[in-house]
Design a protein around this motif. Structure first.
Motif, mmCIF file in Angstrom:
data_model
loop_
_atom_site.group_PDB
_atom_site.id
_atom_site.type_symbol
_atom_site.label_atom_id
_atom_site.label_comp_id
_atom_site.label_asym_id
_atom_site.label_seq_id
_atom_site.Cartn_x
_atom_site.Cartn_y
_atom_site.Cartn_z
ATOM 1 N N ARG A 1 89.155 117.945 100.344
ATOM 2 C CA ARG A 1 88.719 117.395 99.064
ATOM 3 C C ARG A 1 88.030 116.055 99.301
ATOM 4 O O ARG A 1 88.392 115.315 100.207
ATOM 5 N N ILE A 2 87.034 115.769 98.462
ATOM 6 C CA ILE A 2 86.373 114.461 98.461
ATOM 7 C C ILE A 2 86.580 113.852 97.080
ATOM 8 O O ILE A 2 86.351 114.510 96.071
ATOM 9 N N GLN A 3 87.018 112.616 97.058
ATOM 10 C CA GLN A 3 87.227 111.885 95.811
ATOM 11 C C GLN A 3 86.412 110.603 95.857
ATOM 12 O O GLN A 3 86.148 110.065 96.931
ATOM 13 N N LEU A 4 86.032 110.110 94.697
ATOM 14 C CA LEU A 4 85.382 108.810 94.620
ATOM 15 C C LEU A 4 85.716 108.167 93.298
ATOM 16 O O LEU A 4 86.126 108.835 92.351
ATOM 17 N N LEU A 5 85.554 106.869 93.250
ATOM 18 C CA LEU A 5 85.776 106.099 92.036
ATOM 19 C C LEU A 5 84.456 105.485 91.608
ATOM 20 O O LEU A 5 83.649 105.095 92.446
ATOM 21 N N ILE B 1 75.022 116.005 91.514
ATOM 22 C CA ILE B 1 75.290 116.578 92.845
ATOM 23 C C ILE B 1 76.644 117.290 92.908
ATOM 24 O O ILE B 1 77.117 117.621 93.989
ATOM 25 N N GLY B 2 77.241 117.541 91.740
ATOM 26 C CA GLY B 2 78.407 118.414 91.699
ATOM 27 C C GLY B 2 79.770 117.777 91.543
ATOM 28 O O GLY B 2 80.777 118.476 91.547
ATOM 29 N N TYR B 3 79.848 116.458 91.394
ATOM 30 C CA TYR B 3 81.137 115.804 91.192
ATOM 31 C C TYR B 3 81.496 115.834 89.714
ATOM 32 O O TYR B 3 80.641 115.645 88.863
ATOM 33 N N ARG B 4 82.764 116.086 89.427
ATOM 34 C CA ARG B 4 83.228 116.184 88.042
ATOM 35 C C ARG B 4 84.399 115.236 87.817
ATOM 36 O O ARG B 4 85.199 114.997 88.724
ATOM 37 N N PRO B 5 84.544 114.707 86.593
ATOM 38 C CA PRO B 5 85.675 113.827 86.284
ATOM 39 C C PRO B 5 86.999 114.576 86.376
ATOM 40 O O PRO B 5 87.041 115.797 86.221
ATOM 41 N N THR B 6 88.043 113.839 86.638
ATOM 42 C CA THR B 6 89.393 114.389 86.646
ATOM 43 C C THR B 6 90.190 113.711 85.536
ATOM 44 O O THR B 6 89.687 112.845 84.835
ATOM 45 N N GLU B 7 91.439 114.072 85.420
ATOM 46 C CA GLU B 7 92.327 113.449 84.446
ATOM 47 C C GLU B 7 93.042 112.224 85.023
ATOM 48 O O GLU B 7 93.825 111.587 84.333
ATOM 49 N N LEU B 8 92.766 111.881 86.282
ATOM 50 C CA LEU B 8 93.390 110.712 86.891
ATOM 51 C C LEU B 8 92.812 109.434 86.300
ATOM 52 O O LEU B 8 91.652 109.400 85.887
ATOM 53 N N THR C 1 76.610 104.309 84.105
ATOM 54 C CA THR C 1 76.079 105.616 83.707
ATOM 55 C C THR C 1 75.092 106.186 84.713
ATOM 56 O O THR C 1 75.037 107.405 84.885
ATOM 57 N N ARG C 2 74.328 105.341 85.388
ATOM 58 C CA ARG C 2 73.399 105.853 86.411
ATOM 59 C C ARG C 2 74.162 106.510 87.547
ATOM 60 O O ARG C 2 73.821 107.608 87.984
ATOM 61 N N ALA C 3 75.205 105.847 88.025
ATOM 62 C CA ALA C 3 75.991 106.419 89.122
ATOM 63 C C ALA C 3 76.700 107.689 88.669
ATOM 64 O O ALA C 3 76.694 108.699 89.382
ATOM 65 N N LEU C 4 77.289 107.655 87.486
ATOM 66 C CA LEU C 4 78.000 108.837 86.992
ATOM 67 C C LEU C 4 77.046 110.014 86.807
ATOM 68 O O LEU C 4 77.393 111.157 87.124
ATOM 69 N N GLY C 5 75.839 109.754 86.329
ATOM 70 C CA GLY C 5 74.846 110.808 86.203
ATOM 71 C C GLY C 5 74.466 111.382 87.557
ATOM 72 O O GLY C 5 74.332 112.599 87.716
#
Length: 86
Positions: A52-56, A71-78, A62-66
């Motif tokens: 798994r790869i995680q990032l904060l 590229i396929g990263y999705r938010p989690t409930e953490l 918003t630019r980084a989140l976009g």
């Protein structure tokens, strides 16, 4: 540039990668540099055996989140918690 650390994930029962400090100079943004960098991190992670790869990212970046979403990263409930200065 970015940093990537291998961690032991108790949830995964093995190695996980934590990506931090992804920084692309403005002149290199929107040219695929960040995507190639993150692909290299994914290849390195797989070679290390990480599952798994995680990032904060700051929720107002918003630019980084976009970018991460594209590229396929999705938010989690953490949620991220901290103690100390700042």
């Amino acid at each position: 540039m970015c940093t990537a650390q291998l961690l032991i994930s108790t949830a995964e029962g093995g190695l996980s990668t934590l990506v931090e400090d992804v920084v692309i100079l403005p002149a290199w943004q929107a040219h695929g540099t960040g995507k190639r960098l993150m692909e290299a991190v994914a290849e390195w992670s797989a070679f290390q055996g990480a599952t798994r790869i995680q990032l904060l990212a700051d929720r107002n970046n918003t630019r980084a989140l976009g970018f991460y979403n594209r590229i396929g990263y999705r938010p989690t409930e953490l949620i991220c918690l901290r103690k100390g200065a700042g």
